[in-house]
Write a protein that holds these residues in place. Structure first.
Motif, PDB file in Angstrom:
ATOM      1  N   LEU A   1       0.821  -1.099  -0.074  1.00 25.80           N
ATOM      2  CA  LEU A   1       0.047   0.035  -0.061  1.00 25.80           C
ATOM      3  C   LEU A   1       1.083   1.321  -0.017  1.00 25.80           C
ATOM      4  CD1 LEU A   1      -3.063  -0.762   2.420  1.00 25.80           C
ATOM      5  CD2 LEU A   1      -3.148  -0.711  -0.141  1.00 25.80           C
ATOM      6  N   GLY A   2       2.069   0.966  -0.352  1.00 26.21           N
ATOM      7  CA  GLY A   2       3.022   2.170  -0.401  1.00 26.21           C
ATOM      8  C   GLY A   2       2.568   3.372  -1.327  1.00 26.21           C
ATOM      9  N   TRP A   3       1.993   3.075  -2.545  1.00 20.64           N
ATOM     10  CA  TRP A   3       1.425   3.939  -3.320  1.00 20.64           C
ATOM     11  C   TRP A   3       0.558   4.776  -2.652  1.00 20.64           C
ATOM     12  CZ3 TRP A   3      -3.779   3.691  -4.294  1.00 20.64           C
ATOM     13  CH2 TRP A   3      -4.339   2.617  -3.912  1.00 20.64           C
ATOM     14  N   LEU A   4      -0.130   4.269  -1.820  1.00 21.87           N
ATOM     15  CA  LEU A   4      -1.365   5.170  -1.114  1.00 21.87           C
ATOM     16  C   LEU A   4      -0.817   5.824   0.209  1.00 21.87           C
ATOM     17  CD1 LEU A   4      -4.284   5.726  -0.695  1.00 21.87           C
ATOM     18  CD2 LEU A   4      -4.557   3.649   0.457  1.00 21.87           C
ATOM     19  N   LEU A   5      -0.118   5.058   0.982  1.00 19.21           N
ATOM     20  CA  LEU A   5       0.481   5.475   2.255  1.00 19.21           C
ATOM     21  C   LEU A   5       1.564   6.806   2.250  1.00 19.21           C
ATOM     22  CD1 LEU A   5       0.823   2.322   4.251  1.00 19.21           C
ATOM     23  CD2 LEU A   5      -1.165   3.777   4.233  1.00 19.21           C
ATOM     24  N   GLN A   6       2.070   6.789   0.781  1.00 18.67           N
ATOM     25  CA  GLN A   6       2.987   7.916   0.474  1.00 18.67           C
ATOM     26  C   GLN A   6       2.356   9.352   0.842  1.00 18.67           C
ATOM     27  OE1 GLN A   6       4.534   7.799  -3.457  1.00 18.67           O
ATOM     28  NE2 GLN A   6       2.532   7.779  -4.196  1.00 18.67           N
ATOM     29  N   PHE A   7       0.984   9.311   0.450  1.00 15.91           N
ATOM     30  CA  PHE A   7       0.350  10.802   0.482  1.00 15.91           C
ATOM     31  C   PHE A   7      -0.011  10.929   1.936  1.00 15.91           C
ATOM     32  CE2 PHE A   7      -0.755   9.003  -3.753  1.00 15.91           C
ATOM     33  CZ  PHE A   7      -0.147   9.970  -4.548  1.00 15.91           C
ATOM     34  N   GLY A   8       0.098  10.117   3.170  1.00 13.61           N
ATOM     35  CA  GLY A   8      -0.175  10.470   4.418  1.00 13.61           C
ATOM     36  C   GLY A   8      -1.588  10.963   4.595  1.00 13.61           C
ATOM     37  N   GLU A   9      -1.697  11.526   5.791  1.00 11.04           N
ATOM     38  CA  GLU A   9      -3.199  11.955   6.177  1.00 11.04           C
ATOM     39  C   GLU A   9      -3.224  13.286   5.278  1.00 11.04           C
ATOM     40  OE1 GLU A   9      -5.404  11.977   9.620  1.00 11.04           O
ATOM     41  OE2 GLU A   9      -4.535  10.018  10.025  1.00 11.04           O
ATOM     42  N   VAL A  10      -4.348  13.329   4.530  1.00  5.34           N
ATOM     43  CA  VAL A  10      -4.569  14.469   3.515  1.00  5.34           C
ATOM     44  C   VAL A  10      -5.392  15.437   4.282  1.00  5.34           C
ATOM     45  CG1 VAL A  10      -4.139  13.564   1.464  1.00  5.34           C
ATOM     46  CG2 VAL A  10      -6.542  13.642   2.352  1.00  5.34           C
ATOM     47  N   GLU A  11      -5.358  16.754   4.085  1.00  2.47           N
ATOM     48  CA  GLU A  11      -6.139  17.519   4.842  1.00  2.47           C
ATOM     49  C   GLU A  11      -7.581  17.632   4.226  1.00  2.47           C
ATOM     50  OE1 GLU A  11      -5.805  22.561   4.439  1.00  2.47           O
ATOM     51  OE2 GLU A  11      -3.940  21.732   3.933  1.00  2.47           O
ATOM     52  N   GLY A  12      -8.502  17.692   4.927  1.00  2.00           N
ATOM     53  CA  GLY A  12     -10.013  17.747   4.694  1.00  2.00           C
ATOM     54  C   GLY A  12     -10.365  16.233   4.322  1.00  2.00           C
ATOM     55  N   SER A  13      -9.571  15.209   5.060  1.00  4.87           N
ATOM     56  CA  SER A  13     -10.169  13.846   5.036  1.00  4.87           C
ATOM     57  C   SER A  13     -11.719  13.853   5.151  1.00  4.87           C
ATOM     58  CB  SER A  13      -9.266  12.844   5.609  1.00  4.87           C
ATOM     59  OG  SER A  13      -9.727  11.634   5.802  1.00  4.87           O
ATOM     60  N   SER A  14     -12.287  13.007   4.656  1.00  2.00           N
ATOM     61  CA  SER A  14     -13.779  12.701   4.892  1.00  2.00           C
ATOM     62  C   SER A  14     -13.666  11.405   6.150  1.00  2.00           C
ATOM     63  CB  SER A  14     -14.296  12.228   3.855  1.00  2.00           C
ATOM     64  OG  SER A  14     -13.741  11.055   3.145  1.00  2.00           O
ATOM     65  N   TYR A  15     -12.643  10.966   6.360  1.00  2.00           N
ATOM     66  CA  TYR A  15     -12.686   9.786   7.335  1.00  2.00           C
ATOM     67  C   TYR A  15     -13.296  10.134   8.717  1.00  2.00           C
ATOM     68  CZ  TYR A  15     -11.116   5.446   9.707  1.00  2.00           C
ATOM     69  OH  TYR A  15     -11.292   4.373  10.192  1.00  2.00           O
ATOM     70  N   PRO A  16     -12.815  11.188   9.165  1.00  2.00           N
ATOM     71  CA  PRO A  16     -13.107  11.252  10.775  1.00  2.00           C
ATOM     72  C   PRO A  16     -14.756  11.285  10.721  1.00  2.00           C
ATOM     73  CG  PRO A  16     -11.399  12.592  10.447  1.00  2.00           C
ATOM     74  CD  PRO A  16     -11.712  12.088   9.001  1.00  2.00           C
ATOM     75  N   ALA A  17     -15.536  12.020   9.707  1.00  2.00           N
ATOM     76  CA  ALA A  17     -17.014  12.155   9.918  1.00  2.00           C
ATOM     77  C   ALA A  17     -17.476  10.871   9.402  1.00  2.00           C
ATOM     78  CB  ALA A  17     -17.375  13.142   8.748  1.00  2.00           C
ATOM     79  N   PHE A  18     -16.943  10.081   8.444  1.00  2.00           N
ATOM     80  CA  PHE A  18     -17.305   8.638   7.968  1.00  2.00           C
ATOM     81  C   PHE A  18     -17.337   7.658   9.148  1.00  2.00           C
ATOM     82  CE2 PHE A  18     -16.100   4.362   6.612  1.00  2.00           C
ATOM     83  CZ  PHE A  18     -17.181   4.085   5.940  1.00  2.00           C
ATOM     84  N   ILE A  19     -16.217   7.678   9.839  1.00  5.02           N
ATOM     85  CA  ILE A  19     -15.940   6.384  11.070  1.00  5.02           C
ATOM     86  C   ILE A  19     -16.905   6.609  12.002  1.00  5.02           C
ATOM     87  CG2 ILE A  19     -14.029   7.432  12.242  1.00  5.02           C
ATOM     88  CD1 ILE A  19     -14.415   3.557  11.133  1.00  5.02           C
ATOM     89  N   ARG A  20     -17.326   8.270  12.271  1.00  5.42           N
ATOM     90  CA  ARG A  20     -18.213   8.170  13.341  1.00  5.42           C
ATOM     91  C   ARG A  20     -19.428   7.788  13.046  1.00  5.42           C
ATOM     92  NH1 ARG A  20     -16.514  13.544  13.720  1.00  5.42           N
ATOM     93  NH2 ARG A  20     -18.249  14.240  12.253  1.00  5.42           N
ATOM     94  N   ASP A  21     -19.596   7.487  11.958  1.00  7.61           N
ATOM     95  CA  ASP A  21     -21.316   6.984  11.674  1.00  7.61           C
ATOM     96  C   ASP A  21     -21.206   5.569  11.514  1.00  7.61           C
ATOM     97  OD1 ASP A  21     -22.475   9.401  12.095  1.00  7.61           O
ATOM     98  OD2 ASP A  21     -22.329   9.774   9.968  1.00  7.61           O
TER      99      ASP A  21
END
Lengths: 181, 181
Positions: free
Chosen positions: A22-42
């Motif tokens: 998954l290096g191709w993905l993880l190289q970008f790190g946490e991107v600004e404005g990620s939708s994940y926090p709102a997604f996982i909360r639900d």
């Protein structure tokens, strides 16, 4: 309550390289404005396949990181896999339908997240259980690998585009409502 | 002047089914707000592979439709293919570099469009000649087929997302600037 796929894909439709890197993905790190926090909360319950689970065992748990989910997680596998102390991991096999019913009960009104891989997402789709696809398209092509969704879904209204957005100027997030087949 | 790929893809990264059927795409018709009129106005020369050309021969020309391009079009093929009366079609083979130079001269300041297929787009990318990828992602998965861009391009800045937009509420159009490899 919805059953959702949420995850990253390359521009050419792969969620992992053939060697599950998954290096191709993880190289970008946490991107600004990620939708994940709102997604996982639900999210109230998760499902994943054995390759996804074993990737996490190797790259997270065995590397000393905690299991990242507070929600109960069902792992589909025909093999016997080790659990994780302190993590609510439940093993399942076979038809996704009865397991989905148990997940919906556990989620208690929150959403069910089918983490992956693509074949498991396809099984939920086949069973008419998938409501949404939320894909973060990475600015990468892989040429080959594990497919996002190894199905032919081409009826004109099967997938309805709900929104597009950029995340951190790097990912394009596409959201689709899924019509049950 | 830019060298561009512009074309539709399924969500899982295919530009055609294995039998070169485009029904999955054509079913949507002309979408409202299409970017094509503005795009083609700035194109001064086109390149396409033999499969793309033969698809057009069969489905457009032999069906009585006119050749759709006023610009000179180069067709890459190692085989001898028939031309089209009244159409400026030029046949080429081998290395894309010298052909690209001829295209740039013919385009006279306007853009060069690499229509497809994916392997030809890949050859322009390999030669460091591709500046932009403009992809209309259709709300469809094909599972298998002709790949959008059969290359592994995963350096973090190789493809830079420029914009995302919806076309007619159906397609997600993603635009990338390509860093020469």
């Amino acid at each position: 309550m919805k059953t959702q796929f949420y995850g990253a894909s390359s521009l050419d439709g792969f969620i992992a390289t053939p060697d599950h890197d998954l290096g191709w993905l993880l190289q970008f790190g946490e991107v600004e404005g990620s939708s994940y926090p709102a997604f996982i909360r639900d999210v109230g319950a998760l499902a994943m396949g054995s390759h996804t689970y074993e990737w996490m065992l190797k790259h997270a748990i065995d590397a000393g990181q905690p299991w990242p989910y507070a929600q109960p997680a069902w792992v589909f596998s025909s093999r016997t896999l080790r659990g994780i102390p302190g993590a609510d991991v439940r093993f399942a096999r076979g038809d996704v339908q009865p397991v989905h019913q148990a997940m919906v009960r556990a989620a208690a009104g929150r959403n069910v997240w089918v983490v992956g891989g693509g074949e498991l997402v396809g099984q939920f789709y086949d069973a008419g259980l998938l409501d949404e696809l939320i894909v973060q398209v990475a600015p990468v092509t892989l040429g080959t690998g594990a497919p996002l969704l190894p199905r032919r879904i081409k009826q004109p209204a099967a997938l309805r585009l709900q929104s597009v957005a950029t995340l951190g100027g790097i990912f394009a997030e596409l959201r689709y409502a899924v019509q049950r087949p």
